[in-house]
Structure formats: structure tokens, C-alpha cells
Design a protein around this motif. Structure first.
Motif, short mmCIF file in Angstrom:
data_model
loop_
_atom_site.label_atom_id
_atom_site.label_comp_id
_atom_site.label_asym_id
_atom_site.label_seq_id
_atom_site.Cartn_x
_atom_site.Cartn_y
_atom_site.Cartn_z
N PHE A 1 0.84 -1.20 0.00
CA PHE A 1 0.00 0.00 0.00
C PHE A 1 0.87 1.24 0.00
CE2 PHE A 1 -2.32 -3.44 1.97
CZ PHE A 1 -3.57 -3.36 1.37
N THR B 1 -0.95 4.70 4.15
CA THR B 1 -2.09 3.83 4.49
C THR B 1 -2.02 3.46 5.97
OG1 THR B 1 -2.12 2.91 2.26
CG2 THR B 1 -3.25 1.64 3.98
N GLU C 1 0.90 4.59 10.18
CA GLU C 1 1.08 4.51 8.74
C GLU C 1 1.97 3.32 8.42
OE1 GLU C 1 2.59 8.26 7.38
OE2 GLU C 1 0.64 9.24 7.61
N ILE D 1 -8.20 3.57 -0.85
CA ILE D 1 -7.11 2.63 -0.63
C ILE D 1 -6.34 2.53 -1.94
CG2 ILE D 1 -6.49 0.26 -0.04
CD1 ILE D 1 -9.25 0.08 1.38
N THR E 1 -3.31 0.55 -3.82
CA THR E 1 -2.51 -0.67 -3.75
C THR E 1 -2.11 -1.09 -5.16
OG1 THR E 1 -2.44 -2.91 -2.82
CG2 THR E 1 -4.56 -2.16 -3.70
N VAL F 1 -6.13 -2.69 7.43
CA VAL F 1 -5.83 -1.36 6.91
C VAL F 1 -7.03 -0.44 6.98
CG1 VAL F 1 -3.99 -2.19 5.38
CG2 VAL F 1 -6.31 -2.03 4.50
N THR F 2 -6.76 0.83 7.04
CA THR F 2 -7.70 1.96 7.08
C THR F 2 -8.51 1.96 8.37
OG1 THR F 2 -9.67 0.99 6.03
CG2 THR F 2 -7.94 1.79 4.55
#
Length: 189
Positions: free
Chosen positions: A46, A50, A60, A105, A107, A168-169
Motif C-alpha cells: 500500500f 495507508t 502509517e 485505498i 494498492t 488497513v484503514t
């Protein structure tokens, strides 16, 4: 005249030898580029900003180091804590953007996601609008938009011990980590 013929034959042999060397060099360079392309195709990650779920909040992905704790899901589907075993930064020439809730997102094409209700990993190429992603939260995040972009971008991949996943996120979406075999040569970087 005989000396001239010898020089001509020698010149032709030298030219053929140089051509063979050039072909060999170009072939080796091609093989090296092909191997590099195949290796990079296995990498997934990522953009450095991210967010990754860690105990007590988020970090992060670009700031994570070997040994840092991350939140993941164990084989029983329970929330667990694991450690980063490797990190790797690499350049991707094509990225994919997913809009999920209020977040984007970014990626690459090889990033595997866990989808809600599916008992296997799904590469981003197999996702579509309305795909439901596995999350630690009670709600199931849904992909609202999905697009690819030809843009050279730095990505960061991490490998996580034991459970091979992390979140993630702010939506806590569960994703698969960098394969330990690929990460092995770069442990500690």
C-alpha cells in the motif's frame, strides 16, 4: 593475399563472437528483467500513508518497523496481535484505487483481500463494485468505486508473523501480508 584472407576470416570470426556475446548479454538482461518483473508481480502493498491497525490505534504502514505490533485475525477468526517480521518498499508502475466509505485505498494488482462470506483470498483483480470486504468492525465495508491508474508509486509491504494478515484503514479491512519467502532476504530493512 593469404595473409589478407586470414585477417578476413579472423575478422569474421571476431564479429561472430562479438554478436554471440551481444546476444548472450541481451538475453541475460532480458532474463533478469523478466525475473524482476515476475518478482515484482508477487509483491503487494500500500502507499506509505495507508493506516494499519496497531494496539491502541493506527500507524502509517510506511512508519512500521520489524518487531512493531499489529492487529490481525487468527485462524479461528478472532482478533489477535502479531509482530511485523519484515518490511519492503518498492515502486509500482500501475496501481489500483478502491473507494471504501470515506477512504481511498491505493494498492497494486496483486494485493489479496479477504472478502466477507468467501472462505478464500481474493486478488484485487477479482473484486468489483459492491464487493464486501472482511473487517474487524460490525459493519461490512463495501467497494463504492474501483479504478486503475498508470502512475509510478512507492508502495510498502509488510510481513506479519503467525497469522499472515493485518488490517488497513479506519474501516479495519483485513488484507493478506507479504509472503514470508519474498520478505526473507529483506528482514530488518
Amino acid at each position: 593475399c593469404t595473409l589478407f584472407v586470414v585477417f578476413c576470416v579472423a575478422g569474421q570470426l571476431w564479429a561472430q563472437e562479438e554478436a554471440v556475446k551481444q546476444d548472450f548479454t541481451e538475453n541475460q538482461e532480458f532474463k533478469a528483467e523478466t525475473a524482476k518483473s515476475k518478482f515484482l508481480a508477487l509483491l503487494h502493498g500500500f502507499v506509505p500513508t495507508t493506516l494499519v491497525k496497531i494496539p491502541g490505534g493506527y500507524s502509517e504502514i510506511g512508519a512500521l518497523k520489524v518487531g512493531d505490533p499489529v492487529i490481525c485475525v487468527n485462524s479461528l477468526g478472532q482478533i489477535a496481535q502479531s509482530k511485523v517480521t519484515a518490511t519492503r518498499r518498492f515502486i509500482a508502475t500501475k496501481t489500483v484505487c478502491l473507494s471504501v466509505g470515506q477512504e481511498i485505498i491505493i494498492t497494486n494488482l496483486s494485493q489479496p483481500f479477504f472478502c466477507h462470506g468467501i472462505a478464500k483470498l481474493v486478488n484485487i483483480e477479482a473484486l468489483s463494485l459492491s464487493s464486501k470486504l472482511q473487517s474487524l468492525q460490525a459493519t461490512t465495508p463495501e467497494i463504492q468505486s474501483l479504478w486503475a491508474q498508470q502512475l509510478t508509486t512507492e508502495l510498502v509491504a509488510i510481513s506479519v508473523e503467525l497469522h499472515q494478515n493485518y488490517c488497513v484503514t479506519n474501516a479495519d479491512i483485513v488484507v493478506h501480508n507479504l509472503a514470508p519467502v519474498i520478505a526473507a532476504p529483506i528482514v530488518g530493512k
